[in-house]
Enzyme design. Structure first.
Site, mmCIF file in Angstrom:
data_model
loop_
_atom_site.group_PDB
_atom_site.id
_atom_site.type_symbol
_atom_site.label_atom_id
_atom_site.label_comp_id
_atom_site.label_asym_id
_atom_site.label_seq_id
_atom_site.Cartn_x
_atom_site.Cartn_y
_atom_site.Cartn_z
ATOM 1 N N TYR A 137 3.348 7.250 9.914
ATOM 2 C CA TYR A 137 2.551 6.064 9.573
ATOM 3 C C TYR A 137 3.419 4.974 8.939
ATOM 4 O O TYR A 137 3.291 3.799 9.277
ATOM 5 C CB TYR A 137 1.424 6.452 8.600
ATOM 6 C CG TYR A 137 0.343 5.380 8.467
ATOM 7 C CD1 TYR A 137 0.416 4.399 7.481
ATOM 8 C CD2 TYR A 137 -0.743 5.346 9.341
ATOM 9 C CE1 TYR A 137 -0.554 3.408 7.369
ATOM 10 C CE2 TYR A 137 -1.731 4.358 9.238
ATOM 11 C CZ TYR A 137 -1.622 3.401 8.240
ATOM 12 O OH TYR A 137 -2.582 2.414 8.129
ATOM 13 N N PRO B 242 -4.902 1.214 18.482
ATOM 14 C CA PRO B 242 -4.534 0.661 17.168
ATOM 15 C C PRO B 242 -4.729 1.628 15.996
ATOM 16 O O PRO B 242 -4.362 1.323 14.883
ATOM 17 C CB PRO B 242 -5.443 -0.549 17.027
ATOM 18 C CG PRO B 242 -6.517 -0.376 18.022
ATOM 19 C CD PRO B 242 -5.995 0.487 19.105
ATOM 20 N N LYS C 242 0.423 0.804 15.061
ATOM 21 C CA LYS C 242 1.784 0.806 15.603
ATOM 22 C C LYS C 242 2.104 -0.362 16.533
ATOM 23 O O LYS C 242 3.277 -0.660 16.776
ATOM 24 C CB LYS C 242 2.030 2.115 16.374
ATOM 25 C CG LYS C 242 2.095 3.332 15.498
ATOM 26 C CD LYS C 242 3.278 3.280 14.533
ATOM 27 C CE LYS C 242 2.997 4.033 13.244
ATOM 28 N NZ LYS C 242 3.616 3.404 12.086
ATOM 29 N N HIS D 40 0.846 -1.199 0.000
ATOM 30 C CA HIS D 40 0.000 0.000 0.000
ATOM 31 C C HIS D 40 0.880 1.247 0.000
ATOM 32 O O HIS D 40 1.754 1.384 0.844
ATOM 33 C CB HIS D 40 -0.915 0.014 1.237
ATOM 34 C CG HIS D 40 -2.087 -0.915 1.123
ATOM 35 N ND1 HIS D 40 -3.247 -0.741 1.838
ATOM 36 C CD2 HIS D 40 -2.300 -2.014 0.345
ATOM 37 C CE1 HIS D 40 -4.112 -1.694 1.515
ATOM 38 N NE2 HIS D 40 -3.554 -2.478 0.612
ATOM 39 N N TYR E 73 -9.895 5.383 6.708
ATOM 40 C CA TYR E 73 -10.151 5.796 8.093
ATOM 41 C C TYR E 73 -11.273 6.837 8.047
ATOM 42 O O TYR E 73 -11.248 7.740 7.209
ATOM 43 C CB TYR E 73 -8.910 6.446 8.703
ATOM 44 C CG TYR E 73 -7.763 5.509 9.001
ATOM 45 C CD1 TYR E 73 -6.842 5.156 8.018
ATOM 46 C CD2 TYR E 73 -7.582 4.977 10.280
ATOM 47 C CE1 TYR E 73 -5.785 4.293 8.299
ATOM 48 C CE2 TYR E 73 -6.513 4.126 10.566
ATOM 49 C CZ TYR E 73 -5.633 3.790 9.564
ATOM 50 O OH TYR E 73 -4.576 2.940 9.842
HETATM 51 P P1 FAS Z 1 1.009 -10.514 22.612
HETATM 52 O O1 FAS Z 1 -0.030 -10.076 23.611
HETATM 53 O O2 FAS Z 1 0.627 -10.678 21.189
HETATM 54 O O3 FAS Z 1 1.630 -11.924 23.059
HETATM 55 C C1 FAS Z 1 1.887 -12.199 24.432
HETATM 56 C C2 FAS Z 1 1.820 -13.710 24.597
HETATM 57 O O4 FAS Z 1 2.175 -14.020 25.963
HETATM 58 C C3 FAS Z 1 0.414 -14.248 24.380
HETATM 59 O O5 FAS Z 1 0.437 -15.336 23.480
HETATM 60 C C4 FAS Z 1 -0.037 -14.678 25.774
HETATM 61 O O6 FAS Z 1 -0.883 -15.809 25.759
HETATM 62 C C5 FAS Z 1 1.285 -14.998 26.444
HETATM 63 N N1 FAS Z 1 1.229 -14.880 27.908
HETATM 64 C C6 FAS Z 1 0.573 -13.955 28.647
HETATM 65 N N2 FAS Z 1 0.765 -14.202 29.956
HETATM 66 C C7 FAS Z 1 1.547 -15.318 30.040
HETATM 67 C C8 FAS Z 1 2.083 -16.069 31.117
HETATM 68 N N3 FAS Z 1 1.822 -15.734 32.389
HETATM 69 N N4 FAS Z 1 2.843 -17.157 30.844
HETATM 70 C C9 FAS Z 1 3.124 -17.491 29.547
HETATM 71 N N5 FAS Z 1 2.638 -16.833 28.479
HETATM 72 C C10 FAS Z 1 1.864 -15.752 28.736
HETATM 73 N N6 FAS Z 1 -1.730 -3.692 16.735
HETATM 74 C C11 FAS Z 1 -1.742 -3.108 15.524
HETATM 75 O O7 FAS Z 1 -0.692 -2.658 15.054
HETATM 76 N N7 FAS Z 1 -2.930 -3.005 14.812
HETATM 77 C C12 FAS Z 1 -4.106 -3.529 15.299
HETATM 78 O O8 FAS Z 1 -5.135 -3.435 14.666
HETATM 79 C C13 FAS Z 1 -4.128 -4.157 16.550
HETATM 80 N N8 FAS Z 1 -5.283 -4.711 17.059
HETATM 81 C C14 FAS Z 1 -5.258 -5.309 18.301
HETATM 82 C C15 FAS Z 1 -6.419 -5.871 18.867
HETATM 83 C C16 FAS Z 1 -6.393 -6.474 20.143
HETATM 84 C C17 FAS Z 1 -7.648 -7.074 20.738
HETATM 85 C C18 FAS Z 1 -5.185 -6.492 20.884
HETATM 86 C C19 FAS Z 1 -5.134 -7.098 22.286
HETATM 87 C C20 FAS Z 1 -4.030 -5.945 20.330
HETATM 88 C C21 FAS Z 1 -4.061 -5.350 19.038
HETATM 89 N N9 FAS Z 1 -2.900 -4.806 18.454
HETATM 90 C C22 FAS Z 1 -2.900 -4.212 17.236
HETATM 91 C C23 FAS Z 1 -1.664 -4.841 19.147
HETATM 92 C C24 FAS Z 1 -1.080 -6.223 18.967
HETATM 93 O O9 FAS Z 1 -0.927 -6.481 17.604
HETATM 94 C C25 FAS Z 1 0.189 -6.252 19.758
HETATM 95 O O10 FAS Z 1 0.960 -5.083 19.542
HETATM 96 C C26 FAS Z 1 1.026 -7.472 19.474
HETATM 97 O O11 FAS Z 1 0.221 -8.607 19.653
HETATM 98 C C27 FAS Z 1 2.197 -7.429 20.445
HETATM 99 O O12 FAS Z 1 2.815 -8.651 20.423
HETATM 100 P P2 FAS Z 1 3.451 -9.263 21.764
HETATM 101 O O13 FAS Z 1 4.278 -8.220 22.419
HETATM 102 O O14 FAS Z 1 4.052 -10.555 21.354
HETATM 103 O O15 FAS Z 1 2.214 -9.490 22.761
HETATM 104 C C1 PHB Z 2 -6.170 -3.884 10.653
HETATM 105 O O1 PHB Z 2 -6.164 -4.193 9.447
HETATM 106 O O2 PHB Z 2 -6.492 -4.693 11.566
HETATM 107 C C2 PHB Z 2 -5.787 -2.478 11.047
HETATM 108 C C3 PHB Z 2 -5.257 -1.637 10.092
HETATM 109 C C4 PHB Z 2 -4.890 -0.337 10.454
HETATM 110 C C5 PHB Z 2 -5.086 0.086 11.761
HETATM 111 C C6 PHB Z 2 -5.618 -0.771 12.719
HETATM 112 C C7 PHB Z 2 -5.980 -2.061 12.359
HETATM 113 O O3 PHB Z 2 -4.743 1.362 12.112
#
Ligand code: FAS
Ligand code: PHB
Length: 390
Positions: A385, A293, A297, A72, A201
């Site tokens: 971005y 989100p 980032k 993109h 957006y």
């Molecule tokens: P994660 O949370 O992905 O991974 C942590 C891992 O540790 C998990 O698998 C968990 O099960 C494990 N864990 C937790 N406690 C533990 C314990 N006590 N013992 C062992 N394991 C344990 N980012 C974007 O850029 N765009 C988005 O649209 C976006 N949407 C999101 C929506 C949601 C609902 C959430 C929660 C996050 C979103 N994010 C988004 C952010 C997301 O992408 C995170 O930045 C990314 O998952 C970060 O990765 P980790 O740091 O690995 O953490």
């Molecule tokens: C997504 O595709 O999940 C997405 C893309 C851009 C954003 C947040 C989420 O800023």
């Protein structure tokens, strides 16, 4: 058992760190409390910065991403019933982003780890970290009814916002900063073609919306919702009707709807814990910070943390010197705070903020009009971005 680096969590942070350390000949174990399938079932991020792509190239896990990822060069902002394009590549001398679901990155990283035969324990329960204020930290956990102990040199806290690593740090050794937004994002995934080739957006008086995607046949959309809402209150028809109501009429008319294959509500917060190193414990990714989100980032910040942390650990094992590890927290936080600022700015620009009074709508309108009158303003948006340099 003994290992060099015990990694807690098998999300993108833990898996990417494990892969980069493995390629450098450093022994690791990953402990994950959930099952492999549960981790793969989480639908999260979608937009990757070039820095993240390059890191995944270096980790040797980008073949599928380079084939299937959608390049993109811009995205639209829709306000006052009209779409306006931000030309990312023109404003950043050719930089771009790639759309490729976090689930797929996790899948590619898991496949690489399984091929490397490095140890990963899924459904590792009651993980406990001790003595991380010494040079001989330990990790305990239960698995299949057995209790296990690990001796290691370092513990990487990659266990996300609700993990135990940050929670294990004495309160007087850590400072946290937090802003909780008074709304959530209701996300829906459907096997329908995206309404546009690029992301849209939306700032609308009914609320924020986002039209994204995972592939040319898989749509990912979001609408701003109340934090008190439940999934049950949002049947698919209501979601699609609300999304159409927030889009400009022309786009709404071409939106193809379909059944949700995933639907979830996520709260939004800005959060940072400082510092990110406590002796032999190092925090990375969501364990140390959370962004709303809106600016795409979260996952990309996890990647830049792992870029700094993997380099520092590799340098330690190569030189026996921990100077680079001593710089990890400062380096990572400098980039984290800039991404926190950008994510907060984009969130307050695009969401309805009724608690801030009617003036917030007037201020947003003025900022959006200024944005599309000023190349300088668009350049600020674009360079944040696509991702600031590491
Ligand atoms: P994660 O949370 O992905 O991974 C942590 C891992 O540790 C998990 O698998 C968990 O099960 C494990 N864990 C937790 N406690 C533990 C314990 N006590 N013992 C062992 N394991 C344990 N980012 C974007 O850029 N765009 C988005 O649209 C976006 N949407 C999101 C929506 C949601 C609902 C959430 C929660 C996050 C979103 N994010 C988004 C952010 C997301 O992408 C995170 O930045 C990314 O998952 C970060 O990765 P980790 O740091 O690995 O953490
Ligand atoms: C997504 O595709 O999940 C997405 C893309 C851009 C954003 C947040 C989420 O800023």
């Amino acid at each position: 058992m003994r290992t060099q680096v015990a990694i807690i969590g098998s999300g993108p942070s833990g898996l990417l760190l494990g892969q980069l350390l493995h390629l450098a000949g450093i022994d690791t174990i990953i402990l994950e409390r959930r099952s492999r399938d549960y981790v793969l079932g989480r639908i999260r991020a979608g937009v990757l910065e070039e820095g993240t792509l390059n890191l995944l190239d270096r980790a040797g896990v980008s073949d599928r991403l380079r084939k299937e990822g959608l390049i993109h060069t811009g995205f639209d902002i829709c306000f006052s019933g009209e779409r306006h394009r931000i030309d990312l590549s023109k404003l950043t001398n050719g930089k771009k982003v790639v759309v490729y679901g976090q689930t797929e990155i996790t899948r590619d990283l898991m496949a690489a780890r399984e091929a490397s035969s490095a140890a990963t324990v899924y459904e590792a329960l009651d993980v406990e970290i001790t003595d991380f204020d010494t040079k001989r930290p330990r990790v305990g956990y239960r698995h299949d009814g057995q209790t296990h102990e690990i001796d290691c040199d370092f513990i990487a806290g990659c266990d996300g916002f609700h993990g135990i690593c940050r929670a294990s740090v004495p309160e007087d050794a850590i400072v946290t900063y937090e802003k909780v937004y008074p709304f959530g994002w209701l996300g829906l995934l459907s096997e329908t073609p995206p309404v546009s080739e690029e992301l849209i957006y939306v700032n609308d008086e009914r609320g924020f919306a986002l039209c994204s995607m995972r592939s040319p046949t898989r749509t990912r959309c979001y609408v701003q919702c109340s934090l008190s809402d439940t999934i049950e209150q949002w049947p698919d028809d209501r979601f699609w009707s609300e999304l159409k109501g927030r889009l400009d009429p022309e786009t709404a008319a071409t939106l193809l709807t379909g059944p949700a294959i995933e639907k979830s509500i996520a709260p939004l917060r800005s959060f940072v814990a400082e510092p990110m190193r406590f002796g032999s414990l190092l925090l990375a990714g969501d364990a140390a910070h959370i962004v709303p989100p809106t600016g795409a980032k979260g996952l990309n910040l996890a990647a830049s943390d792992i870029h700094y942390l993997s380099a520092a650990l590799i340098d330690f094992y190569a030189s026996g010197n921990d100077a680079e590890l001593g710089e990890y927290s400062r380096r990572a936080l400098a980039r984290i705070w800039k991404a926190e600022r950008f994510s907060w700015w984009m969130t307050t620009l695009l969401h309805q903020l009724p608690e801030d009074g009617d003036i917030s709508t007037k201020l947003q309108q003025a900022e959006l009009e200024y944005l599309f009158e000023s190349r300088a303003a668009q350049t600020m948006l674009a360079e944040n971005y696509v991702g600031l340099p590491y």
